[in-house]
Motif scaffolding. Sequence first.
Motif, PDB file in Angstrom:
ATOM      1  N   VAL A  22     -11.438  11.929   4.095  1.00 45.38           N
ATOM      2  CA  VAL A  22     -11.364  12.988   5.099  1.00 45.38           C
ATOM      3  C   VAL A  22     -10.979  12.342   6.425  1.00 45.38           C
ATOM      4  CG1 VAL A  22     -12.610  14.821   6.304  1.00 45.38           C
ATOM      5  CG2 VAL A  22     -13.087  14.368   3.884  1.00 45.38           C
ATOM      6  N   ARG A  23      -9.830  12.705   6.933  1.00 46.70           N
ATOM      7  CA  ARG A  23      -9.302  12.056   8.135  1.00 46.70           C
ATOM      8  C   ARG A  23      -9.904  12.656   9.400  1.00 46.70           C
ATOM      9  NH1 ARG A  23      -3.025  11.967   8.372  1.00 46.70           N
ATOM     10  NH2 ARG A  23      -3.385  10.183   6.972  1.00 46.70           N
ATOM     11  N   GLN A  24     -10.364  11.768  10.272  1.00 51.83           N
ATOM     12  CA  GLN A  24     -10.768  12.156  11.622  1.00 51.83           C
ATOM     13  C   GLN A  24      -9.728  11.618  12.605  1.00 51.83           C
ATOM     14  OE1 GLN A  24     -15.053  12.506  12.660  1.00 51.83           O
ATOM     15  NE2 GLN A  24     -15.221  10.615  11.511  1.00 51.83           N
ATOM     16  N   PRO A  25      -9.313  12.423  13.582  1.00 51.52           N
ATOM     17  CA  PRO A  25      -8.344  11.928  14.574  1.00 51.52           C
ATOM     18  C   PRO A  25      -9.039  11.057  15.614  1.00 51.52           C
ATOM     19  CG  PRO A  25      -8.916  14.208  15.045  1.00 51.52           C
ATOM     20  CD  PRO A  25      -9.646  13.845  13.774  1.00 51.52           C
ATOM     21  N   ALA A  26      -9.345   9.809  15.230  1.00 51.31           N
ATOM     22  CA  ALA A  26     -10.196   8.949  16.049  1.00 51.31           C
ATOM     23  C   ALA A  26      -9.573   8.604  17.400  1.00 51.31           C
ATOM     24  CB  ALA A  26     -10.525   7.669  15.285  1.00 51.31           C
ATOM     25  N   VAL A  27      -8.292   8.252  17.420  1.00 49.28           N
ATOM     26  CA  VAL A  27      -7.638   7.895  18.680  1.00 49.28           C
ATOM     27  C   VAL A  27      -7.633   9.088  19.629  1.00 49.28           C
ATOM     28  CG1 VAL A  27      -5.473   7.163  19.746  1.00 49.28           C
ATOM     29  CG2 VAL A  27      -6.220   6.106  17.612  1.00 49.28           C
ATOM     30  N   THR A  28      -7.320  10.258  19.087  1.00 43.52           N
ATOM     31  CA  THR A  28      -7.333  11.482  19.896  1.00 43.52           C
ATOM     32  C   THR A  28      -8.730  11.766  20.432  1.00 43.52           C
ATOM     33  OG1 THR A  28      -5.504  12.424  18.628  1.00 43.52           O
ATOM     34  CG2 THR A  28      -6.894  13.971  19.842  1.00 43.52           C
ATOM     35  N   MET A  29      -9.730  11.547  19.602  1.00 42.55           N
ATOM     36  CA  MET A  29     -11.105  11.780  20.012  1.00 42.55           C
ATOM     37  C   MET A  29     -11.477  10.911  21.213  1.00 42.55           C
ATOM     38  SD  MET A  29     -14.557  11.509  17.649  1.00 42.55           S
ATOM     39  CE  MET A  29     -13.723  12.374  16.313  1.00 42.55           C
ATOM     40  N   GLY A  30     -11.137   9.625  21.129  1.00 47.93           N
ATOM     41  CA  GLY A  30     -11.445   8.729  22.244  1.00 47.93           C
ATOM     42  C   GLY A  30     -10.708   9.095  23.512  1.00 47.93           C
ATOM     43  N   ALA A  31      -9.429   9.454  23.370  1.00 49.37           N
ATOM     44  CA  ALA A  31      -8.632   9.815  24.547  1.00 49.37           C
ATOM     45  C   ALA A  31      -9.154  11.087  25.203  1.00 49.37           C
ATOM     46  CB  ALA A  31      -7.172   9.990  24.143  1.00 49.37           C
ATOM     47  N   LEU A  32      -9.470  12.101  24.396  1.00 46.49           N
ATOM     48  CA  LEU A  32      -9.985  13.360  24.953  1.00 46.49           C
ATOM     49  C   LEU A  32     -11.323  13.149  25.656  1.00 46.49           C
ATOM     50  CD1 LEU A  32      -9.160  15.908  22.099  1.00 46.49           C
ATOM     51  CD2 LEU A  32      -8.142  15.829  24.378  1.00 46.49           C
ATOM     52  N   ALA A  33     -12.183  12.331  25.055  1.00 45.54           N
ATOM     53  CA  ALA A  33     -13.480  12.060  25.679  1.00 45.54           C
ATOM     54  C   ALA A  33     -13.296  11.380  27.034  1.00 45.54           C
ATOM     55  CB  ALA A  33     -14.327  11.197  24.751  1.00 45.54           C
ATOM     56  N   ALA A  34     -12.396  10.403  27.100  1.00 48.15           N
ATOM     57  CA  ALA A  34     -12.136   9.711  28.363  1.00 48.15           C
ATOM     58  C   ALA A  34     -11.566  10.674  29.401  1.00 48.15           C
ATOM     59  CB  ALA A  34     -11.181   8.544  28.135  1.00 48.15           C
ATOM     60  N   GLU A  35     -10.684  11.555  28.982  1.00 47.04           N
ATOM     61  CA  GLU A  35     -10.100  12.525  29.914  1.00 47.04           C
ATOM     62  C   GLU A  35     -11.150  13.483  30.468  1.00 47.04           C
ATOM     63  OE1 GLU A  35      -7.004  14.266  27.595  1.00 47.04           O
ATOM     64  OE2 GLU A  35      -5.767  12.440  27.619  1.00 47.04           O
ATOM     65  N   LEU A  36     -12.088  13.911  29.608  1.00 45.49           N
ATOM     66  CA  LEU A  36     -13.165  14.781  30.081  1.00 45.49           C
ATOM     67  C   LEU A  36     -14.041  14.053  31.100  1.00 45.49           C
ATOM     68  CD1 LEU A  36     -14.310  16.553  26.787  1.00 45.49           C
ATOM     69  CD2 LEU A  36     -13.166  17.617  28.730  1.00 45.49           C
ATOM     70  N   LEU A  37     -14.321  12.784  30.831  1.00 41.44           N
ATOM     71  CA  LEU A  37     -15.133  12.007  31.764  1.00 41.44           C
ATOM     72  C   LEU A  37     -14.402  11.813  33.085  1.00 41.44           C
ATOM     73  CD1 LEU A  37     -17.792  10.498  32.097  1.00 41.44           C
ATOM     74  CD2 LEU A  37     -16.673   8.457  31.192  1.00 41.44           C
ATOM     75  N   LEU A  38     -13.100  11.565  33.022  1.00 40.68           N
ATOM     76  CA  LEU A  38     -12.320  11.404  34.246  1.00 40.68           C
ATOM     77  C   LEU A  38     -12.299  12.697  35.052  1.00 40.68           C
ATOM     78  CD1 LEU A  38      -9.374   9.330  32.769  1.00 40.68           C
ATOM     79  CD2 LEU A  38     -10.983   8.543  34.521  1.00 40.68           C
ATOM     80  N   GLU A  39     -12.152  13.819  34.378  1.00 41.26           N
ATOM     81  CA  GLU A  39     -12.187  15.114  35.080  1.00 41.26           C
ATOM     82  C   GLU A  39     -13.497  15.273  35.839  1.00 41.26           C
ATOM     83  OE1 GLU A  39     -11.597  18.483  32.603  1.00 41.26           O
ATOM     84  OE2 GLU A  39      -9.654  17.808  31.837  1.00 41.26           O
ATOM     85  N   GLU A  40     -14.596  14.927  35.171  1.00 41.59           N
ATOM     86  CA  GLU A  40     -15.899  15.110  35.796  1.00 41.59           C
ATOM     87  C   GLU A  40     -16.106  14.150  36.965  1.00 41.59           C
ATOM     88  OE1 GLU A  40     -20.647  15.243  34.608  1.00 41.59           O
ATOM     89  OE2 GLU A  40     -19.122  14.928  33.062  1.00 41.59           O
ATOM     90  N   THR A  41     -15.700  12.901  36.821  1.00 42.72           N
ATOM     91  CA  THR A  41     -15.962  11.915  37.863  1.00 42.72           C
ATOM     92  C   THR A  41     -14.983  12.011  39.027  1.00 42.72           C
ATOM     93  OG1 THR A  41     -14.633  10.254  36.688  1.00 42.72           O
ATOM     94  CG2 THR A  41     -16.995  10.310  36.232  1.00 42.72           C
TER      95      THR A  41
END
Length: 341
Positions: free
Chosen positions: A292-311
């Motif tokens: 079962v494939r998880q989009p791991a690279v996308t997951m990390g990038a989206l998480a970083a973008e959300l953190l950047l938006e908040e900070t």
Amino acid sequence: MTQSVGIKDVARVAGVSVGTVSNVINRPDTVAAETRARVLSAIDRLGYVRSESARQLRAGRSRIMGLLVLDMGNPFFVDVARGAERAAREAGLGVMVCNSAQSPGEEAEYLSLFAEQRVRGVLLTPADATGRNIEAFRRHGIPFVLVDRVAEGTTECSVSVDDVAGGALAVRHLVDAGHRSLAYVSGPPGLNQVRDRRTGALNALAEAGLGPDRLRELPTERLDVAAGRDAGARLLGLSDRPTAVFCANDLLALGVLQAMYAAGVGVPDDLAIVGYDDIEFAAAAAVPLTSVRQPAVTMGALAAELLLEETEGEGAAGPHEHRRVVLRPELVVRRSSLAAR
């Protein structure tokens, strides 16, 4: 031992005040060209390097983002880190990657380190199922985003994959292939991901009119190849051995595959195997692994973008709003599960 060169040394050699050196470094346009050249020459001669950490503490803005994952030995988390690092680099930030090794104690120590270093924010895959570490870290006021975990009962952002749907994909595939006796090599039961994948597996059995007794669970203490080999040995010892096994991640599945190969048990003819994550090694295994494939690279990038938006605070779209991003998994079928029943 060579003593480090400080801003006072630069000021002494250049014949100016410490404040003038500071202005040359931080506000060069405010300093006369001749003075600026003299200070820069002194910096070059002495090999002075400014303390970035001290500058950040004075400004209250770190250029470092923390990333704390469960297991850097798992290529899935390496891909998560790649995605996060890429997004952070585009924003001019660096990433401090730490590994909790699935230990709540080590997780607590690293979260304390992040607080001491005043990082910009943290991307976190929790190891502590009780939530106590998160609660303690929240008191520092440092923003964080949960990765590979839904932010249940919290207001923080999270990026995850629908693991219930992923578990259902895996077991539905096995049931459709004719299997009626299955095992779930599950990993530590305290992890939400492990529980959600089991829930999905049971849902798929129920859809097919099969009871939960058709899924035998084999928990393991860790989510690595060695734990998979141990689970494989336990499978081999069963008198009523299942015909198919679903593993909570690919490392466990590869360990089960190794155990079967060593015992002369054919995969998929005698035992079908499905993993989870679709790491690079899944396709390269001796018997290519269905996963079962998880989009791991996308997951990390989206998480970083959300953190950047908040900070970054308020932007053109207004103040940051916490969001839960749930990505969809995908079943990648390979030879490990293709034998007809």
